[in-house]
Design a protein around this motif. Structure first.
Motif, mmCIF file in Angstrom:
data_model
loop_
_atom_site.group_PDB
_atom_site.id
_atom_site.type_symbol
_atom_site.label_atom_id
_atom_site.label_comp_id
_atom_site.label_asym_id
_atom_site.label_seq_id
_atom_site.Cartn_x
_atom_site.Cartn_y
_atom_site.Cartn_z
ATOM 1 N N GLY A 47 -7.919 20.375 -1.696
ATOM 2 C CA GLY A 47 -6.676 21.107 -1.782
ATOM 3 C C GLY A 47 -6.520 21.840 -3.099
ATOM 4 N N TYR A 48 -5.267 21.973 -3.512
ATOM 5 C CA TYR A 48 -4.930 22.704 -4.728
ATOM 6 C C TYR A 48 -4.139 21.808 -5.670
ATOM 7 N N SER A 49 -4.480 21.868 -6.935
ATOM 8 C CA SER A 49 -3.795 21.091 -7.963
ATOM 9 C C SER A 49 -3.417 22.028 -9.104
ATOM 10 N N ASP A 50 -2.142 21.998 -9.513
ATOM 11 C CA ASP A 50 -1.647 22.846 -10.590
ATOM 12 C C ASP A 50 -1.240 21.970 -11.769
ATOM 13 N N SER A 51 -2.134 21.795 -12.710
ATOM 14 C CA SER A 51 -1.870 21.019 -13.941
ATOM 15 C C SER A 51 -1.282 19.647 -13.634
ATOM 16 N N TYR A 52 -1.775 18.981 -12.598
ATOM 17 C CA TYR A 52 -1.241 17.678 -12.193
ATOM 18 C C TYR A 52 -1.731 16.587 -13.138
ATOM 19 N N ASN A 53 -0.822 15.846 -13.748
ATOM 20 C CA ASN A 53 -1.122 14.751 -14.686
ATOM 21 C C ASN A 53 -2.074 15.175 -15.798
ATOM 22 N N GLY A 54 -1.830 16.341 -16.367
ATOM 23 C CA GLY A 54 -2.619 16.783 -17.510
ATOM 24 C C GLY A 54 -3.952 17.407 -17.178
ATOM 25 N N THR A 55 -4.283 17.572 -15.902
ATOM 26 C CA THR A 55 -5.546 18.203 -15.533
ATOM 27 C C THR A 55 -5.358 19.714 -15.434
ATOM 28 N N SER A 56 -6.437 20.438 -15.454
ATOM 29 C CA SER A 56 -6.351 21.891 -15.322
ATOM 30 C C SER A 56 -6.181 22.268 -13.850
ATOM 31 N N ASP A 57 -5.831 23.521 -13.622
ATOM 32 C CA ASP A 57 -5.683 24.009 -12.251
ATOM 33 C C ASP A 57 -6.996 23.831 -11.496
ATOM 34 N N PHE A 58 -6.884 23.490 -10.207
ATOM 35 C CA PHE A 58 -8.069 23.200 -9.414
ATOM 36 C C PHE A 58 -7.794 23.578 -7.962
ATOM 37 N N ALA A 59 -8.761 24.200 -7.317
ATOM 38 C CA ALA A 59 -8.698 24.474 -5.885
ATOM 39 C C ALA A 59 -10.072 24.176 -5.307
ATOM 40 N N GLY A 60 -10.121 23.349 -4.274
ATOM 41 C CA GLY A 60 -11.397 23.021 -3.651
ATOM 42 C C GLY A 60 -11.523 21.557 -3.313
ATOM 43 N N VAL A 61 -12.731 21.026 -3.448
ATOM 44 C CA VAL A 61 -13.044 19.637 -3.104
ATOM 45 C C VAL A 61 -13.383 18.884 -4.375
ATOM 46 N N ASN A 62 -12.844 17.671 -4.513
ATOM 47 C CA ASN A 62 -13.086 16.851 -5.697
ATOM 48 C C ASN A 62 -13.383 15.421 -5.249
ATOM 49 N N PHE A 63 -14.553 14.903 -5.617
ATOM 50 C CA PHE A 63 -14.947 13.548 -5.226
ATOM 51 C C PHE A 63 -15.194 12.654 -6.441
ATOM 52 N N ASP A 64 -14.386 12.786 -7.488
ATOM 53 C CA ASP A 64 -14.578 11.908 -8.647
ATOM 54 C C ASP A 64 -13.912 10.551 -8.407
ATOM 55 N N THR A 65 -14.119 9.604 -9.313
ATOM 56 C CA THR A 65 -13.616 8.240 -9.120
ATOM 57 C C THR A 65 -12.104 8.130 -9.211
ATOM 58 N N GLU A 66 -11.438 9.151 -9.688
ATOM 59 C CA GLU A 66 -9.976 9.145 -9.737
ATOM 60 C C GLU A 66 -9.366 9.218 -8.342
ATOM 61 N N ASN A 67 -10.128 9.689 -7.374
ATOM 62 C CA ASN A 67 -9.620 9.924 -6.027
ATOM 63 C C ASN A 67 -10.158 8.941 -4.990
ATOM 64 N N ILE A 68 -10.390 7.693 -5.385
ATOM 65 C CA ILE A 68 -10.830 6.649 -4.460
ATOM 66 C C ILE A 68 -9.701 5.633 -4.301
ATOM 67 N N SER A 69 -9.375 5.295 -3.068
ATOM 68 C CA SER A 69 -8.389 4.237 -2.849
ATOM 69 C C SER A 69 -8.854 3.337 -1.707
ATOM 70 N N ILE A 70 -8.573 2.049 -1.839
ATOM 71 C CA ILE A 70 -8.927 1.046 -0.844
ATOM 72 C C ILE A 70 -7.681 0.190 -0.617
ATOM 73 N N GLY A 71 -7.370 -0.081 0.630
ATOM 74 C CA GLY A 71 -6.191 -0.885 0.909
ATOM 75 C C GLY A 71 -6.160 -1.333 2.355
ATOM 76 N N PHE A 72 -4.976 -1.760 2.793
ATOM 77 C CA PHE A 72 -4.833 -2.173 4.177
ATOM 78 C C PHE A 72 -3.450 -1.776 4.678
ATOM 79 N N HIS A 73 -3.339 -1.662 5.991
ATOM 80 C CA HIS A 73 -2.064 -1.383 6.657
ATOM 81 C C HIS A 73 -1.747 -2.574 7.558
ATOM 82 N N TYR A 74 -0.499 -2.962 7.577
ATOM 83 C CA TYR A 74 -0.044 -3.954 8.554
ATOM 84 C C TYR A 74 0.762 -3.213 9.593
ATOM 85 N N ASN A 75 0.323 -3.271 10.835
ATOM 86 C CA ASN A 75 0.986 -2.568 11.932
ATOM 87 C C ASN A 75 1.890 -3.537 12.690
ATOM 88 N N PHE A 76 3.146 -3.206 12.792
ATOM 89 C CA PHE A 76 4.119 -4.055 13.494
ATOM 90 C C PHE A 76 4.007 -3.911 14.979
#
Length: 76
Positions: A47-76
């Motif tokens: 996507g697109y990022s505009d100076s988000y959290n001190g980073t420079s403007d960015f458009a495209g794909v980013n696969f750095d370690t800042e963008n990894i999340s692991i978790g779980f969902h509980y479905n009712f």
């Protein structure tokens, strides 16, 4: 059962004199362990990022370690 999973992202950051936003998708996978519990992982950002959290403007794909999340969902 594994399923493709994605998250639509719209985030706004403000503070310390720095403001910005990002808008995009976070692709991932979802593994249904039981009827009620699914394990979820999301990797990267597309996507697109505009100076988000001190980073420079960015458009495209980013696969750095800042963008990894692991978790779980509980479905009712």
């Amino acid at each position: 059962q594994e399923l493709a999973d994605a998250q639509i992202v719209f985030q706004i950051a403000a503070g310390d004199g720095d403001t910005g936003f990002r808008l995009g998708l976070r692709p991932g996978l979802s593994l249904k362990a039981t009827e009620h519990i699914s394990f979820v992982t999301k990797v990267g950002f597309l996507g697109y990022s505009d100076s988000y959290n001190g980073t420079s403007d960015f458009a495209g794909v980013n696969f750095d370690t800042e963008n990894i999340s692991i978790g779980f969902h509980y479905n009712f």
